[in-house]
Design a protein around this motif. Structure first.
Motif, PDB file in Angstrom:
ATOM      1  N   GLU A  57       0.370   7.354   0.388  1.00 29.80           N
ATOM      2  CA  GLU A  57      -0.790   8.182   0.062  1.00 29.80           C
ATOM      3  C   GLU A  57      -2.095   7.456   0.394  1.00 29.80           C
ATOM      4  O   GLU A  57      -3.027   8.042   0.932  1.00 29.80           O
ATOM      5  CB  GLU A  57      -0.771   8.588  -1.423  1.00 29.80           C
ATOM      6  CG  GLU A  57       0.333   9.548  -1.788  1.00 29.80           C
ATOM      7  CD  GLU A  57       1.696   8.873  -1.969  1.00 29.80           C
ATOM      8  OE1 GLU A  57       1.766   7.622  -2.122  1.00 29.80           O
ATOM      9  OE2 GLU A  57       2.703   9.603  -1.941  1.00 29.80           O
ATOM     10  N   GLU A  58      -2.143   6.158   0.082  1.00 29.35           N
ATOM     11  CA  GLU A  58      -3.334   5.356   0.379  1.00 29.35           C
ATOM     12  C   GLU A  58      -3.536   5.225   1.884  1.00 29.35           C
ATOM     13  O   GLU A  58      -4.654   5.325   2.389  1.00 29.35           O
ATOM     14  CB  GLU A  58      -3.228   3.978  -0.272  1.00 29.35           C
ATOM     15  CG  GLU A  58      -4.407   3.062  -0.001  1.00 29.35           C
ATOM     16  CD  GLU A  58      -5.720   3.530  -0.610  1.00 29.35           C
ATOM     17  OE1 GLU A  58      -6.760   2.993  -0.209  1.00 29.35           O
ATOM     18  OE2 GLU A  58      -5.710   4.427  -1.462  1.00 29.35           O
ATOM     19  N   ARG A  88      -4.862   8.529   3.103  1.00 26.51           N
ATOM     20  CA  ARG A  88      -6.253   8.707   2.682  1.00 26.51           C
ATOM     21  C   ARG A  88      -7.196   7.908   3.582  1.00 26.51           C
ATOM     22  O   ARG A  88      -8.211   8.424   4.048  1.00 26.51           O
ATOM     23  CB  ARG A  88      -6.427   8.276   1.227  1.00 26.51           C
ATOM     24  CG  ARG A  88      -7.852   8.527   0.691  1.00 26.51           C
ATOM     25  CD  ARG A  88      -8.060   7.903  -0.673  1.00 26.51           C
ATOM     26  NE  ARG A  88      -7.974   6.450  -0.670  1.00 26.51           N
ATOM     27  CZ  ARG A  88      -8.925   5.630  -0.189  1.00 26.51           C
ATOM     28  NH1 ARG A  88     -10.007   6.114   0.364  1.00 26.51           N
ATOM     29  NH2 ARG A  88      -8.764   4.320  -0.242  1.00 26.51           N
ATOM     30  N   ARG A  89      -6.833   6.656   3.858  1.00 28.24           N
ATOM     31  CA  ARG A  89      -7.674   5.818   4.721  1.00 28.24           C
ATOM     32  C   ARG A  89      -7.774   6.396   6.131  1.00 28.24           C
ATOM     33  O   ARG A  89      -8.838   6.380   6.745  1.00 28.24           O
ATOM     34  CB  ARG A  89      -7.119   4.398   4.783  1.00 28.24           C
ATOM     35  CG  ARG A  89      -7.295   3.618   3.505  1.00 28.24           C
ATOM     36  CD  ARG A  89      -6.681   2.239   3.638  1.00 28.24           C
ATOM     37  NE  ARG A  89      -6.642   1.533   2.379  1.00 28.24           N
ATOM     38  CZ  ARG A  89      -6.012   0.400   2.197  1.00 28.24           C
ATOM     39  NH1 ARG A  89      -5.377  -0.180   3.215  1.00 28.24           N
ATOM     40  NH2 ARG A  89      -6.027  -0.181   1.031  1.00 28.24           N
ATOM     41  N   THR A 124       0.850  -1.171   0.000  1.00 30.72           N
ATOM     42  CA  THR A 124       0.000   0.000   0.000  1.00 30.72           C
ATOM     43  C   THR A 124       0.893   1.230   0.000  1.00 30.72           C
ATOM     44  O   THR A 124       1.875   1.272   0.738  1.00 30.72           O
ATOM     45  CB  THR A 124      -0.896   0.015   1.275  1.00 30.72           C
ATOM     46  OG1 THR A 124      -1.670  -1.178   1.294  1.00 30.72           O
ATOM     47  CG2 THR A 124      -1.813   1.203   1.300  1.00 30.72           C
ATOM     48  N   SER A 125       0.531   2.203  -0.804  1.00 29.34           N
ATOM     49  CA  SER A 125       1.326   3.430  -0.847  1.00 29.34           C
ATOM     50  C   SER A 125       1.041   4.269   0.398  1.00 29.34           C
ATOM     51  O   SER A 125      -0.002   4.137   1.044  1.00 29.34           O
ATOM     52  CB  SER A 125       0.985   4.246  -2.098  1.00 29.34           C
ATOM     53  OG  SER A 125      -0.332   4.759  -1.998  1.00 29.34           O
TER      54      SER A 125
END
Length: 97
Positions: free
Chosen positions: A85-86, A89-90, A82-83
């Motif tokens: 950024e992800e 975001r989560r 998972t990046s």
């Protein structure tokens, strides 16, 4: 959703006790000798705490029941990733800073 330890039992009873004996018992092979070498050179206080914390993390990894499966998946390039950024975001979606 709540944070739970992965395969380590309750937070107050980790899989590897954060003690010199607990760490040394959990380390594999020559890593135990490396641990004692660093431990014997560390000054009491933050330096010793740092050695214990670093090696406790390694001991937790050495005793992870999924260690071999995760390593094989990483080497095969099939380990899900998972990046950052992800992740951010989560966290933002859940209201976590």
């Amino acid at each position: 959703m709540s944070a739970q330890p992965v395969g380590g039992g309750p937070v107050d009873h980790p899989r590897v006790p954060k003690t010199i004996g607990g760490i040394s018992n959990a380390l594999r092979g020559s890593r135990r000798a490396q641990f004692f070498a660093e431990l014997l050179e560390a000054q009491q206080g933050p330096e010793l705490d740092g050695v214990l914390t670093a090696w406790w993390g390694r001991a937790m990894l050495d005793t992870d029941p999924d260690r071999d499966r995760v390593r094989a998946a990483a080497e095969a390039g099939t380990l899900p990733t998972t990046s950052m950024e992800e992740v951010l975001r989560r966290r933002q979606e859940r209201g976590v800073r």
